[in-house]
Design a protein around this motif. Sequence first.
Motif, PDB file in Angstrom:
ATOM      1  N   GLY A 120       0.777  -1.229   0.000  1.00  0.00           N
ATOM      2  CA  GLY A 120       0.000   0.000   0.000  1.00  0.00           C
ATOM      3  C   GLY A 120       0.808   1.278   0.000  1.00  0.00           C
ATOM      4  O   GLY A 120       0.241   2.365   0.154  1.00  0.00           O
ATOM      5  N   ARG A 121       2.133   1.162  -0.192  1.00  0.00           N
ATOM      6  CA  ARG A 121       2.990   2.347  -0.179  1.00  0.00           C
ATOM      7  C   ARG A 121       3.833   2.416  -1.443  1.00  0.00           C
ATOM      8  O   ARG A 121       4.324   1.383  -1.931  1.00  0.00           O
ATOM      9  CB  ARG A 121       3.920   2.345   1.032  1.00  0.00           C
ATOM     10  CG  ARG A 121       3.208   2.497   2.374  1.00  0.00           C
ATOM     11  CD  ARG A 121       4.214   2.552   3.504  1.00  0.00           C
ATOM     12  NE  ARG A 121       3.575   2.893   4.782  1.00  0.00           N
ATOM     13  CZ  ARG A 121       4.235   3.141   5.901  1.00  0.00           C
ATOM     14  NH1 ARG A 121       5.563   3.081   5.902  1.00  0.00           N
ATOM     15  NH2 ARG A 121       3.572   3.454   7.013  1.00  0.00           N
ATOM     16  N   ALA A 122       3.998   3.624  -1.964  1.00  0.00           N
ATOM     17  CA  ALA A 122       4.967   3.873  -3.025  1.00  0.00           C
ATOM     18  C   ALA A 122       6.204   4.488  -2.383  1.00  0.00           C
ATOM     19  O   ALA A 122       6.099   5.402  -1.554  1.00  0.00           O
ATOM     20  CB  ALA A 122       4.390   4.819  -4.067  1.00  0.00           C
ATOM     21  N   THR A 123       7.364   3.978  -2.739  1.00  0.00           N
ATOM     22  CA  THR A 123       8.613   4.457  -2.158  1.00  0.00           C
ATOM     23  C   THR A 123       9.614   4.793  -3.258  1.00  0.00           C
ATOM     24  O   THR A 123       9.507   4.324  -4.386  1.00  0.00           O
ATOM     25  CB  THR A 123       9.231   3.419  -1.209  1.00  0.00           C
ATOM     26  OG1 THR A 123       9.398   2.175  -1.923  1.00  0.00           O
ATOM     27  CG2 THR A 123       8.336   3.172  -0.002  1.00  0.00           C
ATOM     28  N   GLY A 124      10.597   5.596  -2.884  1.00  0.00           N
ATOM     29  CA  GLY A 124      11.628   6.027  -3.822  1.00  0.00           C
ATOM     30  C   GLY A 124      11.986   7.468  -3.531  1.00  0.00           C
ATOM     31  O   GLY A 124      11.222   8.199  -2.895  1.00  0.00           O
TER      32      GLY A 124
END
Length: 356
Positions: A86-90
């Motif tokens: 459920g998370r977008a990272t970068g």
Amino acid sequence: MLEDLRALVEIESPSRDLDALAASAEAVATVIENRLGGQAVLIVNEGGTHVHWVAGGEPRVLILGHHDTVFPLGTLARRPFAVADGRATGPGVFDMLGGLVQAVHGLAALEDRSGVEILVTADEEVGSFSSRALIEERARACGAVLVFEGAADGGALKTARKGCGAFQVSIAGRASHAGLEPEAGVNALVEAARQVLDIAAFSRPELGTTVTPTVASAGTLENVVPAEATVVVDVRVESAEEKERVEAAFAALTPHVDGAQITVEGSIGRPPMPESAAAELYSLAQKLMPDIEARAVGGGSDGNFTAALGVPTLDGLGAVGGGAHADHEYVVVDAMAERARLAAGLVKALQDAPRA
């Protein structure tokens, strides 16, 4: 939105890297043009490449953001864009590429985009020195500013911000042999230590003023009396009166060590953003999302500049998430569509409202 977010994150954009910022600006312009049509203009100056898109018609609302990030080139290889749990990272997803994507997709949901401008700058993380005049010009012309910096905790909007700035105190002394004749020198490090204590005393926490020495350097070798030293200080204030007091206090610094000389550079470059600047726009946001909360925060943004002009300004409309400037930075994916709809609703309300 995730497709566009990936496209932006995978082109690294550290502040002051002009080549990287030029490539990032091209990517931002492509996303805007693909989703909204028209042509995004690239504005190149000493701070990098800024992106400006205009829908046409009488200016009514400025969508404001930045595409520079704090992470050095190579961060992406170590921490690539990913979506999981459920998370977008970068690097840069929360501060503030996610917010840019949400703003563009919110506008894409509107058939009528007249009066809307988008300005995405390249130097916000390092003070907005090259973009401030353009930001202020377009804010005055539009009469309302929506800032898509990341949301406060829990998705709250940011309705007040402290003014912020940095000072550098440089000390000039005189070198000498630390063993043979230390008395012949003027110890810049000792002077710096005294100055740190003086500077820290400028804080007035009860008034929301923090004055925090953050970086210091001095000396060359263990057997040499230091001839030079520098101290860098972070400053945050809630009022114009405190801004004036702290700036005057830095200007009045005097040496303690005989023979030492002090030079002070810097200022509180971002003025405070008062809650009054956001009141009208926050009321509109509450009509669209009744449960949305407001926060006053210590960090600054380009919204500080527009609010100081008296232009209604609402901040924190960007991604819901956390970890700005840190390796655990993330965006809550499920909140992205709702925030895009909020952006669309606010723009529509401002289009329909009578111009003051």
